[in-house]
Design an enzyme around this catalytic site. Sequence first.
Site, PDB file in Angstrom:
ATOM      1  N   HIS A   1      10.124   6.633   7.572  1.00 30.33           N
ATOM      2  CA  HIS A   1      10.980   7.231   6.863  1.00 30.33           C
ATOM      3  C   HIS A   1      12.508   7.178   7.270  1.00 30.33           C
ATOM      4  O   HIS A   1      13.127   7.690   8.164  1.00 30.33           O
ATOM      5  CB  HIS A   1      10.536   7.950   6.084  1.00 30.33           C
ATOM      6  CG  HIS A   1       9.608   7.901   5.664  1.00 30.33           C
ATOM      7  ND1 HIS A   1       8.615   8.317   4.585  1.00 30.33           N
ATOM      8  CD2 HIS A   1       7.909   6.985   6.847  1.00 30.33           C
ATOM      9  CE1 HIS A   1       7.534   7.413   4.073  1.00 30.33           C
ATOM     10  NE2 HIS A   1       6.972   7.017   5.208  1.00 30.33           N
TER      11      HIS A   1
ATOM     12  N   ASN B   1      10.237   4.047   2.891  1.00 26.49           N
ATOM     13  CA  ASN B   1      10.299   3.731   4.149  1.00 26.49           C
ATOM     14  C   ASN B   1      11.420   2.944   5.026  1.00 26.49           C
ATOM     15  O   ASN B   1      11.930   3.098   3.965  1.00 26.49           O
ATOM     16  CB  ASN B   1       9.041   3.443   4.117  1.00 26.49           C
ATOM     17  CG  ASN B   1       7.374   3.505   4.055  1.00 26.49           C
ATOM     18  OD1 ASN B   1       7.247   3.817   4.762  1.00 26.49           O
ATOM     19  ND2 ASN B   1       7.025   2.940   3.116  1.00 26.49           N
TER      20      ASN B   1
ATOM     21  N   HIS C   1       5.876   4.131  12.907  1.00 26.60           N
ATOM     22  CA  HIS C   1       6.607   4.381  11.313  1.00 26.60           C
ATOM     23  C   HIS C   1       7.440   5.039  11.048  1.00 26.60           C
ATOM     24  O   HIS C   1       7.761   6.270  10.561  1.00 26.60           O
ATOM     25  CB  HIS C   1       5.307   4.361  11.131  1.00 26.60           C
ATOM     26  CG  HIS C   1       5.042   4.618   9.388  1.00 26.60           C
ATOM     27  ND1 HIS C   1       4.089   3.603   8.356  1.00 26.60           N
ATOM     28  CD2 HIS C   1       6.181   4.572   7.899  1.00 26.60           C
ATOM     29  CE1 HIS C   1       4.498   3.694   7.269  1.00 26.60           C
ATOM     30  NE2 HIS C   1       5.022   4.267   6.392  1.00 26.60           N
TER      31      HIS C   1
ATOM     32  N   CYS D   1       5.223   9.994  -0.042  1.00 27.07           N
ATOM     33  CA  CYS D   1       4.238  10.391  -0.375  1.00 27.07           C
ATOM     34  C   CYS D   1       4.007  11.190  -0.676  1.00 27.07           C
ATOM     35  O   CYS D   1       4.397  11.991  -1.443  1.00 27.07           O
ATOM     36  CB  CYS D   1       3.754  10.365   1.137  1.00 27.07           C
ATOM     37  SG  CYS D   1       2.241  11.385   2.064  1.00 27.07           S
TER      38      CYS D   1
ATOM     39  N   ARG E   1       0.964  -1.318  -0.245  1.00 26.11           N
ATOM     40  CA  ARG E   1      -0.151   0.319  -0.139  1.00 26.11           C
ATOM     41  C   ARG E   1       0.662   1.488   0.136  1.00 26.11           C
ATOM     42  O   ARG E   1       1.119   1.946  -1.268  1.00 26.11           O
ATOM     43  CB  ARG E   1      -1.131  -0.278   1.234  1.00 26.11           C
ATOM     44  CG  ARG E   1      -2.730   1.165   1.151  1.00 26.11           C
ATOM     45  CD  ARG E   1      -1.791   2.404   1.071  1.00 26.11           C
ATOM     46  NE  ARG E   1      -1.253   2.741   3.305  1.00 26.11           N
ATOM     47  CZ  ARG E   1      -0.696   3.551   3.010  1.00 26.11           C
ATOM     48  NH1 ARG E   1      -0.680   4.492   2.643  1.00 26.11           N
ATOM     49  NH2 ARG E   1      -0.619   3.585   4.568  1.00 26.11           N
ATOM     50  N   ASP E   2       1.512   1.548   1.442  1.00 20.80           N
ATOM     51  CA  ASP E   2       2.400   2.497   0.773  1.00 20.80           C
ATOM     52  C   ASP E   2       3.576   2.426   0.583  1.00 20.80           C
ATOM     53  O   ASP E   2       4.050   3.795  -0.149  1.00 20.80           O
ATOM     54  CB  ASP E   2       2.860   2.663   2.458  1.00 20.80           C
ATOM     55  CG  ASP E   2       3.418   4.621   3.108  1.00 20.80           C
ATOM     56  OD1 ASP E   2       2.580   5.104   1.970  1.00 20.80           O
ATOM     57  OD2 ASP E   2       3.880   4.449   3.719  1.00 20.80           O
TER      58      ASP E   2
END
Length: 316
Positions: free
Chosen positions: A226, A266, A224, A257, A31-32
Site C-alpha cells: 500500500h 494499493n 502486496h 481495508c 476485489r480489494d
Amino acid sequence: MTTDRIDRTLPMTVPAQDLPARVRIHEVGARDGLQNEKSVVPTEVKAEFIHRLAAAGLRTVEATSFVHPKWVPQLADAEDLFPRLADLDGVALPVLVPNERGLERALALGASRIAVFGSATETFAARNLNRTVAESLAMFEPVVARAKADDVHVRGYLSMCFGDPWEGPVPVHQVVRVARALMDLGCDELSLGDTIGVATPGHVQTLLAELNEEGVRTDVIGVHFHDTYGQALSNTLAALQHGVTTVDASAGGLGGCPYAKSATGNLATEDLVWMLQGLGIETGVDLDALTATSVWLADRLGRPSPSRTVRALSVR
C-alpha cells in the site's frame, strides 16, 4: 475525464542489472480495490471493469470474495458476478474465501483459484476474522485441504507483515512463523501484505531473506504494498532485486481495508507498469488501455483516479 492514445516513446527503457525479465501482475482492483467503496458498485460495472482489465493484458484478475454480505456488502453479488466472467479464456480469476462455506459457494460456480486471508498479528486477526492467529489457521486448514483435493490453486494472503496500527512494529520472526504455517497448510502461493503501507526497502529484503531461510522459496512469494507513505514502488523494486516476480496491484490505485482505517490505496497498477516498462521488464499489459480503463471506472465512481500515472496520461 477522457484519455487519448499517445506516443509511447516514454518511459525510455533503461534496464537495471539482476532484475527479473518478466513480472506477473496479480490485479486486485475488482476485489480489494472496490471492497471499501461506500456506494455499492453495480454488478454490470464490476463485470465490465474485469473484462476491460483482461483486454488490457492482465492475465490474473482477482474477481470477488465469497464472504458473508454482512461483513463486506460491496461484494454481496459474488454469485451474480462470477458467471458473467465465464468468457474470459486464459485469464485466472482467483476469489477470496474466508471459510468452508465460502469455498463451497466458490466451487459451486467453478472457481479454480481461491485465496485465504490471514494475519501476522493477533489484533488484526481478532478484528478481521474474530479469531486468534492460531484459530484462523485452524479454520483455513480444511479449506485448503478441500481445495487441494479438488485441484484448486490456493493463495495465502498474510496481512500486517510490516506494521500493525494497534501493535506497532511486527517482528520479522513473527511474520515468518505465520507465513511458514500458511505454507505448511498446503498453499501454493504466499502474498506478503503491507496493509498500512509502512514498509521500507531494507525491511522488505530482510523479511524475504528470513522466509528463504525458513524454506519459503522466492518463486512462491508475491508482494502486496500500500502506498500510504509513498513507498510502494521502492518496496516493489527491493522485492524485484531479491527475485520476486509476482506483484499485487490495483488499477487506478483503488483500495484500502475495511478493518484497518489507516490502510490507504494499493499500489496503482499503472504506476507499477510505468516503472517496469522503464526497466525493460515484460508484463504483457497495454498501459494505454489500462489507463483508459481506470479513467472509465473513475467516471463511474465519481472521482479522479489516485494513480499518478493515470493522471499524467489522461487528458481532461
